[in-house]
Design a protein around this motif. Structure first.
Motif, short mmCIF file in Angstrom:
data_model
loop_
_atom_site.label_atom_id
_atom_site.label_comp_id
_atom_site.label_asym_id
_atom_site.label_seq_id
_atom_site.Cartn_x
_atom_site.Cartn_y
_atom_site.Cartn_z
N LYS A 77 0.83 -1.19 0.00
CA LYS A 77 0.00 0.00 0.00
C LYS A 77 0.88 1.25 0.00
O LYS A 77 2.02 1.22 0.45
CB LYS A 77 -0.92 0.01 1.22
N SER A 79 2.85 4.21 1.12
CA SER A 79 3.43 4.43 2.45
C SER A 79 4.86 4.93 2.30
O SER A 79 5.42 4.96 1.21
CB SER A 79 3.43 3.12 3.26
N GLU A 80 5.45 5.30 3.42
CA GLU A 80 6.86 5.65 3.46
C GLU A 80 7.61 4.45 4.03
O GLU A 80 7.25 3.93 5.09
CB GLU A 80 7.10 6.87 4.33
N LYS A 81 8.65 4.02 3.33
CA LYS A 81 9.41 2.84 3.75
C LYS A 81 10.81 3.24 4.21
O LYS A 81 11.51 3.99 3.54
CB LYS A 81 9.54 1.85 2.58
N ASN A 101 9.27 6.27 -0.86
CA ASN A 101 7.81 6.37 -0.86
C ASN A 101 7.24 5.36 -1.83
O ASN A 101 7.67 5.28 -2.99
CB ASN A 101 7.37 7.78 -1.26
#
Length: 286
Positions: A77, A79-81, A101
Motif C-alpha cells: 500500500k 506508504s513511506e518505507k 515512498n
C-alpha cells in the motif's frame, strides 16, 4: 500511461557515502536500484526493508561498483518505507537510514473467461497446484551468489503485448488476483528465446502456467516463460541470451495461445519490462 520513473539516477551525498538511487518514489510491483561506488575502507553489505534482507552484490560488468535491487510487492500500500543500509567502514559496523515512498501503480482490471475447471478446482488439482507453487517459491527464495548476466536483456519475442503487468484478473466474474507478468501474442509453435544468460532451474508442465521454463540469472533474478507447447532445454541447462528455449503454446490456464513472460527479484513478482529497462539503462550500462 506507464510509470517509467526509474530511468534517472541521482547521487545521495547526505551521509557522505557515494550512493546512486534510481528513484525515491516506487510504484507497487516495480523495482528500484541502488548503486554504490567502491571506496577504500568501505564495504557495503546489505539493506533491510520491513525485516526483509537484500544482499548487496558486485556489479556484473563494473568492478568499481556494487548494487542492490529493491523490489516492491504488488500488494504494498502507499506508504513511506525505511531502508536500513548496513556497511563496514574501517572494519567497523555502521548503519544508515534512507526513505522510499511507495505509490499506487493504478493498475486496471480485466475480465477473463476460462474453463471452469481452472477456476473451481478439484481436490486433486488443488493439491497439484499447491505442490507446484511450493516448488516455485523454493526456487525464488534461493539467491545464487553467481551472476550469469553480463549483457543487456532482451524480450523473448517481439510481438504485440496483449496484457500488461499488474492488471487485476477477474476470472469468470470472480476476482482471482492480478496479472503477474506481460503477455505477448504468439500463435502455437512460435520460437521463444532466453532473455539473457542463465541456468534453467525448471522446465516442466504445470497446472496453471502449463509448459513452464524458469531461468536463474544469478543474484536473486529469475525470468519465467509460461504456456509453452515444447521445450528445447531441460533443468540444469546453461543457456545464452537469445538461445532457443522452446515453442509457445496454449497450455495451462489460458484463453488462447500466447507467452506469459515474468520476473522475480528477491522472491517478489515485479513488472518485467520495467525491470529490464532499469537493468539495461543502469546496471549493465558502463
Amino acid at each position: 500511461m506507464r510509470l517509467l520513473v526509474f530511468s534517472l539516477f541521482f547521487t545521495c551525498s547526505v551521509f557522505a557515502l557515494n550512493i546512486n538511487i534510481s528513484n525515491t518514489t516506487i510504484a507497487n510491483g516495480k523495482t528500484a536500484l541502488m548503486e554504490f561506488k567502491k571506496e577504500k575502507n568501505i564495504y557495503y553489505e546489505k539493506i533491510v526493508v520491513d525485516k526483509k534482507t537484500y544482499k548487496i552484490f558486485d556489479n556484473p560488468i563494473n568492478s568499481k561498483k556494487s548494487y542492490v535491487l529493491l523490489p516492491i510487492s504488488y500488494y504494498e500500500k502507499p506508504s513511506e518505507k525505511k531502508v536500513e543500509l548496513f556497511y563496514k567502514e574501517a572494519k567497523k559496523e555502521k548503519t544508515k537510514v534512507l526513505f522510499f515512498n511507495v505509490e499506487d501503480g493504478k493498475y486496471k482490471k480485466e475480465k477473463i473467461k476460462v474453463d471452469g475447471s481452472k477456476v473451481s478446482l478439484s481436490k486433486e488439482d488443488t493439491k497439484r497446484a499447491a505442490k507446484e507453487y511450493a516448488e516455485a517459491m523454493q526456487i525464488y527464495k534461493t539467491t545464487n551468489e553467481k551472476i550469469y548476466m553480463s549483457k543487456s536483456f532482451i524480450v523473448p519475442l517481439s510481438t504485440k503485448i496483449t496484457s500488461d503487468f499488474g492488471k487485476a484478473r477477474v476470472y469468470n466474474d470472480s476476482l482471482k488476483g492480478y496479472h503477474s507478468g506481460t503477455d505477448f501474442r504468439a500463435k502455437i509453435g512460435t520460437p521463444l528465446v532466453a532473455c539473457n544468460d542463465g541456468l534453467v532451474v525448471l522446465a516442466k508442465d504445470r497446472f496453471y502456467s502449463g509448459g513452464s521454463v524458469i531461468i536463474d540469472h544469478g543474484q536473486g533474478i529469475y525470468s519465467c516463460y509460461y504456456h509453452m507447447s515444447k521445450f528445447d532445454v531441460k533443468k540444469g541447462s546453461l543457456v545464452k541470451k537469445g538461445e532457443l528455449l522452446g515453442l509457445s503454446g496454449d497450455t495451462g490456464r489460458v484463453t488462447g495461445p500466447h507467452l506469459h513472460f515474468s520476473f522475480r527479484v528477491g522472491g517478489e513478482q515485479v513488472d518485467p519490462l520495467q525491470l529490464i529497462e532499469l537493468i539495461n539503462n543502469n546496471l549493465l550500462n558502463k
